[in-house]
Design a protein around this motif. Structure first.
Motif, PDB file in Angstrom:
ATOM      1  N   GLY A 136       0.818  -1.205   0.000  1.00  0.00           N
ATOM      2  CA  GLY A 136       0.000   0.000   0.000  1.00  0.00           C
ATOM      3  C   GLY A 136       0.851   1.255   0.000  1.00  0.00           C
ATOM      4  N   GLY A 137       1.951   1.229   0.743  1.00  0.00           N
ATOM      5  CA  GLY A 137       2.823   2.388   0.823  1.00  0.00           C
ATOM      6  C   GLY A 137       3.467   2.736  -0.505  1.00  0.00           C
ATOM      7  N   PRO A 153      -5.963   4.320  11.749  1.00  0.00           N
ATOM      8  CA  PRO A 153      -5.877   2.853  11.763  1.00  0.00           C
ATOM      9  C   PRO A 153      -6.920   2.195  12.659  1.00  0.00           C
ATOM     10  CG  PRO A 153      -3.691   3.798  11.870  1.00  0.00           C
ATOM     11  CD  PRO A 153      -4.656   4.935  12.049  1.00  0.00           C
ATOM     12  N   SER A 154      -7.179   2.783  13.821  1.00  0.00           N
ATOM     13  CA  SER A 154      -8.173   2.199  14.733  1.00  0.00           C
ATOM     14  C   SER A 154      -9.582   2.309  14.160  1.00  0.00           C
ATOM     15  CB  SER A 154      -8.108   2.901  16.089  1.00  0.00           C
ATOM     16  OG  SER A 154      -6.833   2.753  16.679  1.00  0.00           O
ATOM     17  N   LEU A 155      -9.881   3.424  13.525  1.00  0.00           N
ATOM     18  CA  LEU A 155     -11.218   3.619  12.953  1.00  0.00           C
ATOM     19  C   LEU A 155     -11.481   2.652  11.814  1.00  0.00           C
ATOM     20  CD1 LEU A 155     -11.456   7.522  12.888  1.00  0.00           C
ATOM     21  CD2 LEU A 155     -12.624   5.949  14.439  1.00  0.00           C
ATOM     22  N   ILE A 156     -10.526   2.530  10.912  1.00  0.00           N
ATOM     23  CA  ILE A 156     -10.758   1.723   9.717  1.00  0.00           C
ATOM     24  C   ILE A 156     -10.805   0.236  10.034  1.00  0.00           C
ATOM     25  CG2 ILE A 156      -8.338   1.403   9.004  1.00  0.00           C
ATOM     26  CD1 ILE A 156      -9.240   2.001   6.155  1.00  0.00           C
ATOM     27  N   SER A 157     -10.161  -0.173  11.139  1.00  0.00           N
ATOM     28  CA  SER A 157     -10.149  -1.593  11.496  1.00  0.00           C
ATOM     29  C   SER A 157     -11.533  -2.104  11.891  1.00  0.00           C
ATOM     30  CB  SER A 157      -9.160  -1.838  12.642  1.00  0.00           C
ATOM     31  OG  SER A 157      -9.573  -1.164  13.821  1.00  0.00           O
ATOM     32  N   PHE A 158     -12.455  -1.193  12.206  1.00  0.00           N
ATOM     33  CA  PHE A 158     -13.815  -1.606  12.560  1.00  0.00           C
ATOM     34  C   PHE A 158     -14.623  -2.029  11.331  1.00  0.00           C
ATOM     35  CE2 PHE A 158     -12.981   1.094  16.329  1.00  0.00           C
ATOM     36  CZ  PHE A 158     -13.292   0.161  17.307  1.00  0.00           C
ATOM     37  N   PHE A 159     -14.212  -1.612  10.153  1.00  0.00           N
ATOM     38  CA  PHE A 159     -15.045  -1.773   8.967  1.00  0.00           C
ATOM     39  C   PHE A 159     -14.532  -2.796   7.956  1.00  0.00           C
ATOM     40  CE2 PHE A 159     -15.479   2.610  10.526  1.00  0.00           C
ATOM     41  CZ  PHE A 159     -16.845   2.630  10.801  1.00  0.00           C
ATOM     42  N   ILE A 160     -13.229  -3.038   7.930  1.00  0.00           N
ATOM     43  CA  ILE A 160     -12.683  -3.970   6.933  1.00  0.00           C
ATOM     44  C   ILE A 160     -11.690  -4.926   7.586  1.00  0.00           C
ATOM     45  CG2 ILE A 160     -13.010  -2.427   4.957  1.00  0.00           C
ATOM     46  CD1 ILE A 160     -10.152  -1.587   5.180  1.00  0.00           C
ATOM     47  N   SER A 161     -11.324  -5.962   6.850  1.00  0.00           N
ATOM     48  CA  SER A 161     -10.428  -6.994   7.364  1.00  0.00           C
ATOM     49  C   SER A 161      -9.029  -6.433   7.597  1.00  0.00           C
ATOM     50  CB  SER A 161     -10.365  -8.161   6.381  1.00  0.00           C
ATOM     51  OG  SER A 161      -9.790  -7.749   5.156  1.00  0.00           O
ATOM     52  N   PRO A 162      -8.249  -7.060   8.487  1.00  0.00           N
ATOM     53  CA  PRO A 162      -6.902  -6.554   8.799  1.00  0.00           C
ATOM     54  C   PRO A 162      -5.976  -6.380   7.588  1.00  0.00           C
ATOM     55  CG  PRO A 162      -7.582  -8.113  10.462  1.00  0.00           C
ATOM     56  CD  PRO A 162      -8.638  -8.156   9.400  1.00  0.00           C
ATOM     57  N   PRO A 163      -5.917  -7.339   6.627  1.00  0.00           N
ATOM     58  CA  PRO A 163      -5.026  -7.105   5.481  1.00  0.00           C
ATOM     59  C   PRO A 163      -5.426  -5.881   4.655  1.00  0.00           C
ATOM     60  CG  PRO A 163      -5.620  -9.419   5.631  1.00  0.00           C
ATOM     61  CD  PRO A 163      -6.498  -8.688   6.598  1.00  0.00           C
ATOM     62  N   LYS A 164      -6.741  -5.713   4.419  1.00  0.00           N
ATOM     63  CA  LYS A 164      -7.197  -4.553   3.650  1.00  0.00           C
ATOM     64  C   LYS A 164      -6.942  -3.258   4.422  1.00  0.00           C
ATOM     65  CE  LYS A 164     -10.798  -7.121   1.180  1.00  0.00           C
ATOM     66  NZ  LYS A 164     -12.253  -7.316   0.987  1.00  0.00           N
ATOM     67  N   ALA A 165      -7.165  -3.308   5.733  1.00  0.00           N
ATOM     68  CA  ALA A 165      -6.899  -2.123   6.557  1.00  0.00           C
ATOM     69  C   ALA A 165      -5.415  -1.776   6.517  1.00  0.00           C
ATOM     70  CB  ALA A 165      -7.347  -2.377   7.998  1.00  0.00           C
ATOM     71  N   ALA A 166      -4.558  -2.797   6.566  1.00  0.00           N
ATOM     72  CA  ALA A 166      -3.111  -2.561   6.506  1.00  0.00           C
ATOM     73  C   ALA A 166      -2.726  -1.920   5.176  1.00  0.00           C
ATOM     74  CB  ALA A 166      -2.357  -3.873   6.706  1.00  0.00           C
ATOM     75  N   PHE A 167      -3.325  -2.399   4.085  1.00  0.00           N
ATOM     76  CA  PHE A 167      -3.036  -1.828   2.766  1.00  0.00           C
ATOM     77  C   PHE A 167      -3.439  -0.352   2.718  1.00  0.00           C
ATOM     78  CE2 PHE A 167      -4.175  -0.592  -1.522  1.00  0.00           C
ATOM     79  CZ  PHE A 167      -3.093  -1.044  -2.266  1.00  0.00           C
ATOM     80  N   ILE A 168      -4.645  -0.041   3.189  1.00  0.00           N
ATOM     81  CA  ILE A 168      -5.136   1.346   3.157  1.00  0.00           C
ATOM     82  C   ILE A 168      -4.296   2.237   4.066  1.00  0.00           C
ATOM     83  CG2 ILE A 168      -7.096   2.828   3.718  1.00  0.00           C
ATOM     84  CD1 ILE A 168      -8.926   0.559   2.805  1.00  0.00           C
ATOM     85  N   ASN A 169      -3.925   1.720   5.250  1.00  0.00           N
ATOM     86  CA  ASN A 169      -3.085   2.500   6.154  1.00  0.00           C
ATOM     87  C   ASN A 169      -1.720   2.800   5.533  1.00  0.00           C
ATOM     88  OD1 ASN A 169      -4.945   2.667   8.277  1.00  0.00           O
ATOM     89  ND2 ASN A 169      -4.349   0.675   9.085  1.00  0.00           N
ATOM     90  N   GLY A 170      -1.182   1.826   4.796  1.00  0.00           N
ATOM     91  CA  GLY A 170       0.076   2.059   4.105  1.00  0.00           C
ATOM     92  C   GLY A 170      -0.077   3.040   2.964  1.00  0.00           C
ATOM     93  N   PHE A 171      -1.192   2.926   2.237  1.00  0.00           N
ATOM     94  CA  PHE A 171      -1.446   3.763   1.059  1.00  0.00           C
ATOM     95  C   PHE A 171      -1.657   5.229   1.420  1.00  0.00           C
ATOM     96  CE2 PHE A 171      -4.307   5.856  -1.889  1.00  0.00           C
ATOM     97  CZ  PHE A 171      -3.847   5.485  -3.138  1.00  0.00           C
ATOM     98  N   ILE A 172      -2.405   5.478   2.490  1.00  0.00           N
ATOM     99  CA  ILE A 172      -2.905   6.825   2.742  1.00  0.00           C
ATOM    100  C   ILE A 172      -1.812   7.806   3.153  1.00  0.00           C
ATOM    101  CG2 ILE A 172      -3.470   6.471   5.181  1.00  0.00           C
ATOM    102  CD1 ILE A 172      -5.601   8.353   2.574  1.00  0.00           C
ATOM    103  N   ILE A 173      -0.773   7.351   3.844  1.00  0.00           N
ATOM    104  CA  ILE A 173       0.260   8.271   4.334  1.00  0.00           C
ATOM    105  C   ILE A 173       1.024   8.929   3.185  1.00  0.00           C
ATOM    106  CG2 ILE A 173       2.362   8.506   5.707  1.00  0.00           C
ATOM    107  CD1 ILE A 173      -0.122   8.088   7.406  1.00  0.00           C
TER     108      ILE A 173
END
Length: 308
Positions: A226-227, A273-293
């Motif tokens: 994602g990064g 990261p804490s907010l998005i983890s409520f809505f999607i699976s951990p791998p997808k959340a990790a990808f988005i967290n890496g992408f967004i920065i």
């Protein structure tokens, strides 16, 4: 020999009554994401965009390769390899997953080494100081007992190769408008994700506890992919549409611009990261967290500054 070296450092900690622990815990933060991205953001938004891009590509390309090596080698941490090793407790939360190679050292090499060879190569005192930071960060990982010497040495060698390669790849890309790495980066990321999800991992237990959870390593690969993708897309968007000008404004304006941007960056690191983890699976959340920065640094905030 590597374990003997770590045991000697452990003895030094004991003899000195842990007096240097705080110093090396502070030093090791110079290889952590938030500190590094705060620095790069200031350079990108207010000083020299091209320098910041060089640092960003060093950082994310290094992290991408680091994750691929980690899940391939699957080397356990020193205290797992030898129960005589006792790492500093405060350093353990930042030393999860596999050990080889050292992520902190690779990131320090990418950024502080990038500044030394790109911006300060003619200023030998500053370049020497920046290179010293890298060596101290690497040593701190050994002193704290969370990495072996080979973890650090390989990261230094790999980081040097990335510094050299990124420098010439960016020169090549700048010579012609249509040159970018979107396709290559996307394909490489797909391959790493597929590899991470489908390879086998060691499943060793101590006292009923799994030593390294493969899902944690898979999430790390998703974040790394994602990064590098977020950076690539933000870079291309700026080249084609945004054309961000970091030199505009007085120093007071630049300081205001940086502080305002840091509010958003801090929220993305600490809250998002804490907010998005409520809505999607951990791998997808990790990808988005890496992408967004990196996408925030290179595209979202530059667009916002044009509106403000």
């Amino acid at each position: 020999m590597d374990i003997d070296y770590l045991l000697s450092l452990q003895s030094l900690r004991s003899i000195t009554h842990q007096v240097f622990n705080s110093l090396f815990l502070f030093t090791t933060t110079f290889g952590e994401d938030f500190i590094i991205m705060s620095l790069i953001s200031g350079i990108y938004w207010c000083v020299r965009k091209q320098s910041a891009l060089y640092l960003l590509f060093n950082f994310h390309l290094g992290n991408f390769i680091n994750q691929a090596i980690k899940i391939t080698v699957c080397a356990y941490r020193p205290w797992i390899r030898d129960n005589r090793i006792t790492p500093v407790d405060s350093a353990r939360p930042g030393a999860s997953g596999y050990s080889f190679p050292s992520g902190h050292t690779a990131k320090a090499m990418a950024v502080w080494g990038g500044l030394a060879v790109y911006d300060f190569k003619r200023n030998k005192p500053i370049a020497s100081f920046l290179l010293l930071i890298i060596l101290v960060v690497g040593f701190s990982r050994n002193y704290l007992g969370v990495h072996t010497p080979q973890d650090v040495i390989v990261s230094l060698i790999l980081g040097g190769f990335i510094l050299y390669s990124t420098y010439y790849l960016l020169i090549w890309a700048d010579k012609k408008r249509g040159r970018d790495w979107i396709t290559a980066i996307t394909l490489a990321s797909i391959l790493l994700v597929f590899y991470a999800k489908n390879k086998s991992y060691p499943l060793d237990y101590i006292d009923g506890q799994l030593l390294v959870n493969p899902q944690q390593m898979i999430n790390g690969c998703f974040r790394g992919c994602g990064g590098i993708i977020g950076l690539a897309y933000g870079w291309v968007l700026d080249r084609k549409l945004i054309h961000y000008n970091e030199t505009r404004g007085t120093w007071q304006t630049k300081l205001y611009r940086y502080l305002l941007g840091m509010i958003g960056l801090t929220l993305l690191f600490k809250t998002f990261p804490s907010l998005i983890s409520f809505f999607i699976s951990p791998p997808k959340a990790a990808f988005i967290n890496g992408f967004i920065i990196p996408f925030y640094i290179t595209a979202i905030y530059p667009i916002l500054t044009r509106k403000l």
